[in-house]
Design a protein around this motif. Sequence first.
Motif, short mmCIF file in Angstrom:
data_model
loop_
_atom_site.label_atom_id
_atom_site.label_comp_id
_atom_site.label_asym_id
_atom_site.label_seq_id
_atom_site.Cartn_x
_atom_site.Cartn_y
_atom_site.Cartn_z
N GLU A 232 -20.80 20.69 -44.89
CA GLU A 232 -19.47 20.21 -45.24
C GLU A 232 -18.87 20.95 -46.42
O GLU A 232 -17.66 20.91 -46.65
CB GLU A 232 -19.52 18.71 -45.56
CG GLU A 232 -20.01 17.85 -44.42
CD GLU A 232 -20.24 16.41 -44.86
OE1 GLU A 232 -21.28 16.16 -45.52
OE2 GLU A 232 -19.38 15.57 -44.57
N GLY A 233 -19.71 21.61 -47.22
CA GLY A 233 -19.23 22.32 -48.41
C GLY A 233 -20.18 22.17 -49.57
O GLY A 233 -21.34 21.75 -49.41
N ALA A 234 -19.68 22.50 -50.76
CA ALA A 234 -20.49 22.40 -51.98
C ALA A 234 -19.73 21.58 -53.01
O ALA A 234 -18.51 21.73 -53.17
CB ALA A 234 -20.81 23.78 -52.53
N TRP A 235 -20.46 20.71 -53.72
CA TRP A 235 -19.87 19.88 -54.77
C TRP A 235 -20.79 19.89 -55.99
O TRP A 235 -22.02 20.01 -55.86
CB TRP A 235 -19.69 18.44 -54.30
CG TRP A 235 -18.70 18.27 -53.20
CD1 TRP A 235 -17.36 18.08 -53.29
CD2 TRP A 235 -19.00 18.27 -51.80
NE1 TRP A 235 -16.80 17.96 -52.05
CE2 TRP A 235 -17.78 18.08 -51.11
CE3 TRP A 235 -20.18 18.41 -51.06
CZ2 TRP A 235 -17.71 18.02 -49.73
CZ3 TRP A 235 -20.11 18.36 -49.68
CH2 TRP A 235 -18.89 18.16 -49.02
N PHE A 236 -20.16 19.74 -57.14
CA PHE A 236 -20.90 19.67 -58.41
C PHE A 236 -20.58 18.35 -59.08
O PHE A 236 -19.41 17.96 -59.18
CB PHE A 236 -20.49 20.83 -59.31
CG PHE A 236 -21.18 20.84 -60.65
CD1 PHE A 236 -22.49 21.26 -60.77
CD2 PHE A 236 -20.51 20.42 -61.79
CE1 PHE A 236 -23.13 21.27 -61.99
CE2 PHE A 236 -21.14 20.42 -63.03
CZ PHE A 236 -22.46 20.84 -63.13
N GLY A 237 -21.61 17.65 -59.53
CA GLY A 237 -21.42 16.36 -60.18
C GLY A 237 -22.10 16.30 -61.53
O GLY A 237 -23.18 16.87 -61.73
N SER A 238 -21.47 15.62 -62.48
CA SER A 238 -22.06 15.44 -63.81
C SER A 238 -21.61 14.08 -64.35
O SER A 238 -20.70 13.45 -63.81
CB SER A 238 -21.61 16.57 -64.76
OG SER A 238 -20.20 16.58 -64.89
N ALA A 239 -22.28 13.65 -65.42
CA ALA A 239 -21.96 12.35 -66.01
C ALA A 239 -22.18 12.38 -67.51
O ALA A 239 -23.04 13.11 -68.01
CB ALA A 239 -22.81 11.25 -65.38
N ARG A 240 -21.41 11.57 -68.20
CA ARG A 240 -21.61 11.40 -69.64
C ARG A 240 -22.85 10.53 -69.86
O ARG A 240 -23.00 9.48 -69.27
CB ARG A 240 -20.38 10.71 -70.25
CG ARG A 240 -20.45 10.56 -71.78
CD ARG A 240 -19.31 9.71 -72.31
NE ARG A 240 -19.45 8.31 -71.92
CZ ARG A 240 -18.69 7.71 -71.02
NH1 ARG A 240 -17.73 8.39 -70.39
NH2 ARG A 240 -18.88 6.44 -70.71
N VAL A 241 -23.73 10.99 -70.73
CA VAL A 241 -24.93 10.23 -71.09
C VAL A 241 -24.95 10.07 -72.60
O VAL A 241 -24.96 11.06 -73.33
CB VAL A 241 -26.21 10.95 -70.61
CG1 VAL A 241 -27.45 10.22 -71.12
CG2 VAL A 241 -26.24 11.02 -69.08
#
Length: 315
Positions: A232-241
């Motif tokens: 389906e594609g490429a995704w990048f995820g991040s979060a504040r910790v």
Amino acid sequence: MILTVTPNPSLDRTYEVPSLDRGEVIRATGERMDPGGKGVNVSRAVAAAGQRTVAVLPLGGAPGALVADLLDKQGIEVAPVPVAGATRSNIALAEADGVLTKINAPGPELSEAERELLLETVRRQSGDAAWIACCGSLPRGLAPSWYAELVARTHAAGARIALDTSGPALLEALRERPDVVKPNAEELAGAVGRPLATVGDAVKAAEELRAMGARAVLASLGADGQLLVSDEGAWFGSARVDAVRSNVGAGDSSLAGFLIAGGSGPDALASAVAHGAAAVQLPGSVMPTPGDLDPAAVTVTAEVPADRVLKEPVS
């Protein structure tokens, strides 16, 4: 229901210590005892989210009985495979600055009969599983091709399988086209045989794993975030910790979050990132509940920052 398979489970003892000083008496400020193993942790995270899970795992001796009891108390259905050897016991030392030192025992050696019983137990338990998550190292007695055989049998039965392992076991399994593989940055670099310095390097490595057979790659990049690469594609995820307390089981919590949310696409990646970020802010290998999650702290984008230098590059 999410079925998990943990070929080499453990009884995990985690001690929180101010610092780790060799040769000195260290007084722990906190301690926990948990059922361990990557697949076990996925089941614990699924159960913490209020979803049904069944854990298939070989268990032996007093440590094995204790693992089963601890899982039962957490609302996890256990499908034990009795083995002659004792389940291993692991120790983790979590320092105040977030550094973790782990001592993992080798575990028992499984006989040929125990190997077949493990495969048969997975088959019997997988009838109504939305996903089968196979995770962790292989114990003595199981060849690197064991996961490949399990993937093949799972697909023959019409089920979907997620695989979280490394080294020869991962490479062997790729030929059977697992639906999702979940390496961390070090495992991803090891699979392609070269270092990773940027997010773009990780994307290229994930695409190589897909070329080898993986239908989708969910890669944990430590403090940098997570990457999903699929048809389906490429995704990048991040979060504040805000503060890292322990990263034990954080990757397993991420995989649970991914599968709970359907196991594909950006929404599942967002769930994986939220679960992983929540897990690192909890003590020991405590798994996050829905109340621990902070979806507002998560960002997922299809504009993958390929040039971003990894905070924790893999050489």
